[in-house]
Design a protein around this motif. Structure first.
Motif, short mmCIF file in Angstrom:
data_model
loop_
_atom_site.label_atom_id
_atom_site.label_comp_id
_atom_site.label_asym_id
_atom_site.label_seq_id
_atom_site.Cartn_x
_atom_site.Cartn_y
_atom_site.Cartn_z
N ASP A 296 -1.48 5.14 -9.69
CA ASP A 296 -2.65 4.37 -9.28
C ASP A 296 -2.49 2.92 -9.72
O ASP A 296 -1.82 2.64 -10.73
CB ASP A 296 -3.91 4.96 -9.91
N LYS A 297 -3.08 2.00 -8.97
CA LYS A 297 -2.93 0.59 -9.33
C LYS A 297 -3.48 0.29 -10.72
O LYS A 297 -3.03 -0.66 -11.39
CB LYS A 297 -3.61 -0.31 -8.29
N GLN B 95 1.09 4.00 -3.00
CA GLN B 95 0.66 5.36 -2.64
C GLN B 95 1.78 6.38 -2.83
O GLN B 95 1.57 7.47 -3.39
CB GLN B 95 0.15 5.37 -1.21
N SER B 96 2.99 6.05 -2.37
CA SER B 96 4.09 7.00 -2.45
C SER B 96 4.65 7.15 -3.87
O SER B 96 5.37 8.11 -4.16
CB SER B 96 5.21 6.60 -1.49
N HIS C 247 0.84 -1.20 0.00
CA HIS C 247 0.00 0.00 0.00
C HIS C 247 0.87 1.26 0.00
O HIS C 247 0.62 2.20 -0.77
CB HIS C 247 -0.92 0.00 1.22
N GLU C 248 1.92 1.25 0.84
CA GLU C 248 2.80 2.41 0.92
C GLU C 248 3.57 2.61 -0.38
O GLU C 248 3.76 3.74 -0.85
CB GLU C 248 3.77 2.26 2.09
#
Length: 334
Positions: free
Chosen positions: A69-70, A64-65, A60-61
């Protein structure tokens, strides 16, 4: 369209995720497992449980960083092996599920190949062909690297890895796990020729490190009989002498390989390549032998997902994708 890849590393006791975009590493998130310290080594079952706890937050980090976007990911890469089977299963299972859910390719990565390709994360980068000495807790190999994805093992340990020799010697000295970095630390203040340990010389380019572990065991046993405080009084010198011997064995084979293959492009990789003594000796030898040497940043020496991402980038360009039936291999060959 940019090539964005999420990479996952879970071969042993580091849970890591990274995102690479068009060959540039955007981040390298690592969660270290401290649960093994009191056992003096990695406990496989505890490692796999820790991966289950750390994997989602780390991924997730990383996503996000990265600012990606996925839905913008082009592929998901993972360590197929070698490593601990339970640990590998955690990473492989998530990677397959995530890739399937997003409808994007899956890329399997050989952990040892990734260590070598960590050299292409930052400048300066080695020129082909080059020889890489890959040294870690589980492996000691001399690899002839002809291209990004064309590599040949030309020498390897016949028994224990050099990283294991460091850690086992440290354990005999009463140092906590992981002991290899501590030997390196104390060795800086010691005399490397205070105590003599045998230097094994296997035929050709192969290594053997089991003998020095036994030699250290008997050496300490005999000295402690004479003086129960021997280790405490001589810790720096013992560490320096053990490290000097192990590095000497590595360098004699590396020099032999460079001469045999007439190559002066020389690299080191793997967790033990973070060792100050090894880095310093490599530079000294390089000055004499006129080698061009390449050493990754410290964060790319130990297990990390950035190196998995770098390897995945080259495999993506070569369209080397895996099916959803892929399974981990604990003893995967280079």
């Amino acid at each position: 369209m940019k090539i964005n890849i999420l990479a996952i590393e879970s071969s042993c006791d580091e849970t890591s995720a990274a995102v690479i975009s068009d060959g540039k590493i955007l981040n390298n998130i690592i969660a270290t497992q401290s649960v093994h310290e009191k056992y003096g080594g990695v406990v496989p079952e505890l490692a796999s449980r820790a991966h289950q706890l750390h994997l989602i937050p780390v991924i997730h980090e990383a996503i996000q960083s990265s600012g990606i976007d996925k839905s913008q990911l082009s592929a998901v890469a993972f360590t197929k092996g070698p490593g601990l089977m339970g640990s590998l299963l955690v990473g492989v299972s998530f990677a397959k599920s995530f890739a399937y859910a997003l409808g994007i390719p899956l890329i399997e990565i050989n952990h040892m190949q990734a260590h070598i390709l960590a050299h292409f994360i930052d400048d300066p980068k080695p020129k082909f062909p080059f020889i890489c000495l890959t040294v870690s807790g589980g492996h000691t190999q001399l690899v002839l690297v002809e291209d990004y994805l064309t590599m040949k093992v030309i020498g390897e340990t016949m028994d224990d890895a050099v990283g294991e020799a460091f850690d086992k010697s440290a354990k005999l000295l009463g140092l906590p796990y992981p002991g290899g970095p501590l030997i390196d630390k104390y060795a800086k203040e010691g005399n490397p020729k205070a105590f003599a340990f045998p230097v094994s010389d296997m035929p050709g380019l192969n290594f053997s490190f089991s003998g020095i572990k036994t030699a250290v065991l008997y050496f300490l046993r005999d000295r402690l009989k004479e003086d129960p405080e021997f280790i405490t009084k001589n810790l720096n010198d013992i560490c320096a002498s053990v490290q000097y011997t192990l590095i000497k064995m590595l360098m004699q084979k590396l020099k032999r390989a460079a001469k045999e293959y007439q190559i002066n492009e020389i690299a080191i990789a793997g967790g033990v390549s973070a060792n100050f003594g090894l880095r310093n000796e490599l530079q000294l030898v390089a000055d004499i032998e006129r080698w061009n040497i390449y050493i990754p940043k410290f964060e790319y020496c130990t297990d990390n997902a950035a190196m998995i991402a770098m390897a995945a980038h080259f495999k993506y360009l070569n369209k080397e994708f895996s099916g959803l039936d892929v399974v981990p291999e604990a003893r995967m060959k280079l």
